[in-house]
Structures are given as structure tokens and as C-alpha cells.
Motif scaffolding. Structure first.
Motif, PDB file in Angstrom:
ATOM      1  N   THR A  24       5.606  -7.988  11.822  1.00  0.00           N
ATOM      2  CA  THR A  24       6.764  -7.305  12.212  1.00  0.00           C
ATOM      3  C   THR A  24       8.058  -7.314  11.435  1.00  0.00           C
ATOM      4  OG1 THR A  24       7.516  -8.713  13.958  1.00  0.00           O
ATOM      5  CG2 THR A  24       5.713  -7.272  14.667  1.00  0.00           C
ATOM      6  N   SER A  25       8.891  -6.478  11.518  1.00  0.00           N
ATOM      7  CA  SER A  25      10.157  -6.613  10.746  1.00  0.00           C
ATOM      8  C   SER A  25      10.711  -7.829  11.335  1.00  0.00           C
ATOM      9  CB  SER A  25      11.123  -5.514  10.709  1.00  0.00           C
ATOM     10  OG  SER A  25      11.269  -5.268  12.270  1.00  0.00           O
ATOM     11  N   LYS A  26      10.825  -8.029  12.678  1.00  0.00           N
ATOM     12  CA  LYS A  26      11.344  -9.289  13.289  1.00  0.00           C
ATOM     13  C   LYS A  26      10.737 -10.669  12.316  1.00  0.00           C
ATOM     14  CE  LYS A  26      12.454 -11.525  17.712  1.00  0.00           C
ATOM     15  NZ  LYS A  26      12.309 -11.345  19.115  1.00  0.00           N
ATOM     16  N   LYS A  27       9.428 -10.662  12.611  1.00  0.00           N
ATOM     17  CA  LYS A  27       8.790 -11.926  11.892  1.00  0.00           C
ATOM     18  C   LYS A  27       9.027 -11.984  10.602  1.00  0.00           C
ATOM     19  CE  LYS A  27       5.704 -15.154  11.896  1.00  0.00           C
ATOM     20  NZ  LYS A  27       6.224 -16.335  12.776  1.00  0.00           N
ATOM     21  N   ASP A  71       4.628  -2.893   2.936  1.00  0.00           N
ATOM     22  CA  ASP A  71       6.011  -2.931   2.270  1.00  0.00           C
ATOM     23  C   ASP A  71       6.675  -1.751   2.701  1.00  0.00           C
ATOM     24  OD1 ASP A  71       4.177  -1.186   0.912  1.00  0.00           O
ATOM     25  OD2 ASP A  71       5.036  -1.553  -1.003  1.00  0.00           O
ATOM     26  N   ALA A  72       6.861  -1.512   4.018  1.00  0.00           N
ATOM     27  CA  ALA A  72       7.607  -0.496   4.636  1.00  0.00           C
ATOM     28  C   ALA A  72       9.090  -0.633   4.556  1.00  0.00           C
ATOM     29  CB  ALA A  72       7.338  -0.125   6.073  1.00  0.00           C
ATOM     30  N   ALA A  73      10.046   0.213   4.619  1.00  0.00           N
ATOM     31  CA  ALA A  73      11.229   0.067   4.287  1.00  0.00           C
ATOM     32  C   ALA A  73      12.161  -0.801   5.172  1.00  0.00           C
ATOM     33  CB  ALA A  73      12.084   1.338   4.390  1.00  0.00           C
ATOM     34  N   GLU A  74      11.498  -0.730   6.452  1.00  0.00           N
ATOM     35  CA  GLU A  74      12.143  -1.568   7.691  1.00  0.00           C
ATOM     36  C   GLU A  74      11.901  -3.028   7.333  1.00  0.00           C
ATOM     37  OE1 GLU A  74       8.400   0.271   9.790  1.00  0.00           O
ATOM     38  OE2 GLU A  74      10.233   0.722   8.462  1.00  0.00           O
ATOM     39  N   LYS A  77      14.078  -4.210   4.337  1.00  0.00           N
ATOM     40  CA  LYS A  77      15.411  -4.380   5.058  1.00  0.00           C
ATOM     41  C   LYS A  77      15.371  -5.783   5.825  1.00  0.00           C
ATOM     42  CE  LYS A  77      18.729  -2.530   8.212  1.00  0.00           C
ATOM     43  NZ  LYS A  77      18.892  -1.408   9.342  1.00  0.00           N
ATOM     44  N   ALA A  78      14.382  -6.004   6.561  1.00  0.00           N
ATOM     45  CA  ALA A  78      14.310  -7.174   7.146  1.00  0.00           C
ATOM     46  C   ALA A  78      14.321  -8.433   6.428  1.00  0.00           C
ATOM     47  CB  ALA A  78      13.175  -7.272   8.234  1.00  0.00           C
ATOM     48  N   ALA A  79      13.711  -8.311   5.328  1.00  0.00           N
ATOM     49  CA  ALA A  79      13.489  -9.502   4.428  1.00  0.00           C
ATOM     50  C   ALA A  79      15.091  -9.692   3.707  1.00  0.00           C
ATOM     51  CB  ALA A  79      12.542  -9.132   3.201  1.00  0.00           C
ATOM     52  N   LEU A  80      15.578  -8.749   3.179  1.00  0.00           N
ATOM     53  CA  LEU A  80      16.935  -9.051   2.550  1.00  0.00           C
ATOM     54  C   LEU A  80      18.016  -9.330   3.757  1.00  0.00           C
ATOM     55  CD1 LEU A  80      19.023  -8.579   0.216  1.00  0.00           C
ATOM     56  CD2 LEU A  80      19.146  -6.229   1.034  1.00  0.00           C
ATOM     57  N   GLU A  81      17.877  -9.151   4.990  1.00  0.00           N
ATOM     58  CA  GLU A  81      18.802  -9.534   6.038  1.00  0.00           C
ATOM     59  C   GLU A  81      18.507 -10.734   6.139  1.00  0.00           C
ATOM     60  OE1 GLU A  81      18.569  -6.448   9.018  1.00  0.00           O
ATOM     61  OE2 GLU A  81      20.038  -4.849   8.235  1.00  0.00           O
ATOM     62  N   GLY A  82      17.297 -11.045   6.500  1.00  0.00           N
ATOM     63  CA  GLY A  82      16.650 -12.374   6.672  1.00  0.00           C
ATOM     64  C   GLY A  82      17.611 -13.513   5.583  1.00  0.00           C
ATOM     65  N   ALA A  83      17.184 -12.863   4.349  1.00  0.00           N
ATOM     66  CA  ALA A  83      18.014 -14.023   3.042  1.00  0.00           C
ATOM     67  C   ALA A  83      19.320 -14.251   3.304  1.00  0.00           C
ATOM     68  CB  ALA A  83      17.508 -13.264   1.757  1.00  0.00           C
ATOM     69  N   VAL A  84      20.061 -13.138   3.632  1.00  0.00           N
ATOM     70  CA  VAL A  84      21.718 -13.203   3.598  1.00  0.00           C
ATOM     71  C   VAL A  84      21.951 -14.327   4.783  1.00  0.00           C
ATOM     72  CG1 VAL A  84      23.689 -12.040   4.282  1.00  0.00           C
ATOM     73  CG2 VAL A  84      21.948 -11.109   2.697  1.00  0.00           C
TER      74      VAL A  84
END
Length: 381
Positions: A24-27, A71-74, A77-84
């Protein structure tokens, strides 16, 4: 944690999430956040080490998501936000540590000031006791000098506001030249308090507020001369600051480069801070004092005040000493500021465009929704 370790960890954890049906995007956000936070925490480099860590983490996440056909958009997005957020987690902790140390230093400083004030009181009391064995004339001289020392240490002793309030109260009781007397009281109190320690914008704000609020409160409690007292308090505080500013020149000779730069910034902000302070005192005062203070603020903003001229000249002198103290340091600072300003301008433009796009998208969605609803209504008819 090496760059390859970060990438391998993220790819492996994304793969496991896919196999266990938890992709999931949360994971994804959690996987990348933890990996980046650990890498930043273990790394010995400074800010320059963050960019490659985030670059590798985001690349690994996207590669892992592609391999997992997720590799869905969400998820991206979750990966980038998680990195930051992973970067922020570590740096927020570092900021909290520094903030805690600052609080401890501030508490220690406050304790040292209290001890210093008590030491001065003890010294003066000792001098008074010494005078008891001498003639009345010498005893009177010692007491007079002790009072003057206290008068020049009111801020250290925590007496600035109460001293002004009491002095204004007595000036009102005499009933003669109240405005002029209050102006002198406020000027002397402001000047003395500012000269007790190094001149800073914060101290100007604190001391001016004590002087003006103490004076106004005395008049309002007495129910007399409020208009003249408010006017005199503002004018006196302003003159006291001017006098303190005029004495800065010689003291800057002992300042290091950073002190000079900070003093220049403080001088440039002084008048604005005084007007803000007067505005705050006005808001807490009765209608008469409030009207007087706000009118004086407005007049000062419209005209070229003596304070503005003096602080401007003083800032120019400090700038000259700053330039002489280190042209290279100044240029480096300017270059860094310019570089940062350009980067921030680019970011603002990018964010502005994004904000407009989001707004337009929302409006477009509203129109589409309205259009669909209208069409549905027509179909039903």
C-alpha cells in the motif's frame, strides 16, 4: 549505511510487501522513511550527504515498485514523501537537542543574572553598613552614591518598569510640567537601561515596553494627565534610544565580525520595533492613552524621525567597520545570500505554479461535477 545498502534494503522490502500483499502507499511511505532516516542518522556527512541518500532511496523505491508492478502515482508520491520525512525525522531530533541545550543555557543565564543582581544588592548594603560608623555627612554621601548606582542598574535589578511608574506617579502629584518631566524620566530610564549591557534590538523592545507601559499605568491609576504622560513616555523612550544609539560607534571597535553584522541588522530594525512596541502598549491601555500612542505611531511613520536618521547613520558607520573588518567575509555572505535568494525565488515560482494548477484542477473538477449533474438531470427529465 552505504548507498547500495539503502537501495538494496528498499528494493527488498518493497518486494516482500508485494509478496505478502501489503504493498500500500502507506507501507511504501514507511519503508522509504525508515531507510532514509537510518541512513542519514548513520552518515557522518553534513547536509551535502543528504541529496545522494534521497536520490538513491527514491530511485530504489521506483525501481522496486516497477518490478512489483505497483508503480502507481500514489505509491511514487508516498515514496518521495517518505524520503523527505526520513530526512526531517533525523534533523528534527537534532534541532530538538539544540533547542533543549538553548533552554538550559537560557535558564543558567537567568540564574546567573539573578545572582549578579543579588551580589550588587549585597555590595550596596555592605557599603551602607560601612557608612554607619562615620559622620552623617559621609553616611549621606555613601547613601547618595549607592542610590545612583542602583539607578544605573535598574534593568539588572529588575526595577525599570516599577521605577518609571513610581517616578511618573510622583511627577503627576507635583502637577508641574508633567509632560516635560515624564519625557525626561522616560528618556533617562531608557538610556540607562540600554547602556547597562550591549545594545540589541530585543533589548530595545523589552526596555521601551517597560518604560512606556509603566508610565501609562501610573497615569491611568492616578486618573490624571494620561494624555501628557502617554505623549511624554513615547517621546522620552524615543530620545533615550537615540542617545544610546549615538554611543554605539566607539563600542564597535571591540566587536568581532559577527557582532558588527548583528548590530547593523539591529540598528536597521529599531524604529519599526519601537512603533510595534508602542502599538502593543496602546492595545493594553485605556482609550485616551491608546489614541495618543497610535497617533504618535502614525505621525512617526509619515515623517523622517530623529531616531530613523540616527539609526541610519549608525548603521552606515557599522557597515563601514564591517567592510573594513573583512571584505571577503562580507562578499561570501552576500554571495551565499544571493544564491539562497535565487534558489528560493525558483522554488516560489515552482510552488506558485503548482498551487495555481491545483486550484485550476479543483475548479475544473467542480465544473465537471456540475456539468455531469446537469446532464444527469436532463437525462432524468
Amino acid at each position: 549505511m552505504s548507498e547500495n545498502q539503502v537501495k538494496d534494503r528498499i528494493v527488498e522490502e518493497v518486494k516482500i510487501a508485494k509478496e505478502t500483499g501489503k504493498i500500500t502507499s502507506k507501507k511504501i511511505h514507511e519503508i522509504v522513511r525508515k531507510a532514509v532516516a537510518d541512513a542519514v542518522s548513520e552518515g557522518k556527512g553534513g547536509a551535502e550527504a543528504i541529496r545522494p541518500i534521497v536520490k538513491d532511496a527514491v530511485s530504489a523505491a521506483v525501481e522496486g515498485l516497477r518490478a512489483a508492478e505497483a508503480d502507481a502515482a500514489e505509491n511514487i508520491k508516498a515514496a518521495l514523501e517518505g524520503a523527505v520525512e526520513g530526512v526531517r525525522v533525523h534533523k528534527d531530533q537534532a534541532v530538538d537537542v539544540v533547542r533543549k541545550k538553548m533552554r538550559e543555557v537560557e535558564e543558567k543565564l537567568a540564574a546567573e543574572k539573578t545572582e549578579l543582581a543579588q551580589s550588587v544588592r549585597d555590595a550596596l548594603q555592605g557599603a551602607k553598613e560601612a557608612g554607619e560608623v562615620f559622620s552623617e555627612e559621609i553616611r549621606t554621601q555613601i547613601e547618595s552614591v549607592s542610590t545612583d548606582i542602583k539607578l544605573n542598574s535598574t534593568e539588572l535589578l529588575g526595577l525599570t518598569r516599577e521605577m518609571v511608574k513610581e517616578a511618573v506617579k510622583q511627577a503627576i502629584e507635583t502637577g508641574e510640567n508633567v509632560k516635560e518631566t515624564v519625557t525626561k524620566i522616560a528618556r533617562d530610564a531608557t538610556e540607562r537601561a540600554l547602556k547597562e549591557r550591549r545594545f540589541t534590538a530585543d533589548r530595545v523592545k523589552i526596555i521601551a515596553e517597560k518604560v512606556m507601559s509603566g508610565a501609562v499605568e501610573a497615569a491611568e491609576e492616578a486618573g490624571q494627565e494620561v494624555k501628557d504622560v502617554a505623549h511624554g513616555a513615547f517621546e522620552g523612550a524615543q530620545k533615550g534610544i537615540v542617545s544610546a544609539v549615538e554611543s554605539i560607534g566607539d563600542k564597535t571597535k571591540e566587536f568581532v565580525h559577527d557582532d558588527l553584522a548583528r548590530t547593523k541588522e539591529d540598528l536597521e530594525a529599531i524604529e519599526e520595533l519601537l512603533l510595534e512596541t508602542a502599538g502593543r502598549v496602546a492595545k493594553r491601555s485605556g482609550e485616551t492613552a491608546k489614541a495618543v500612542l497610535l497617533d504618535l505611531v502614525e505621525q512617526t511613520e509619515r515623517t523622517t524621525s530623529v531616531l530613523r536618521e540616527k539609526t541610519g547613520h549608525a548603521a552606515e558607520k557599522v557597515a563601514g567597520r564591517l567592510k573594513k573588518a573583512g571584505k571577503e567575509a562580507v562578499q561570501t555572505s552576500v554571495n551565499s545570500a544571493d544564491k539562497l535568494a535565487r534558489a528560493m525565488a525558483d522554488e516560489a515560482m515552482e510552488l506558485g505554479k503548482r498551487s495555481v494548477d491545483v486550484a485550476k484542477g479543483a475548479i475544473s473538477g467542480m465544473w465537471k461535477g456540475a456539468k455531469d449533474a446537469l446532464q444527469k438531470e436532463k437525462d432524468n427529465q
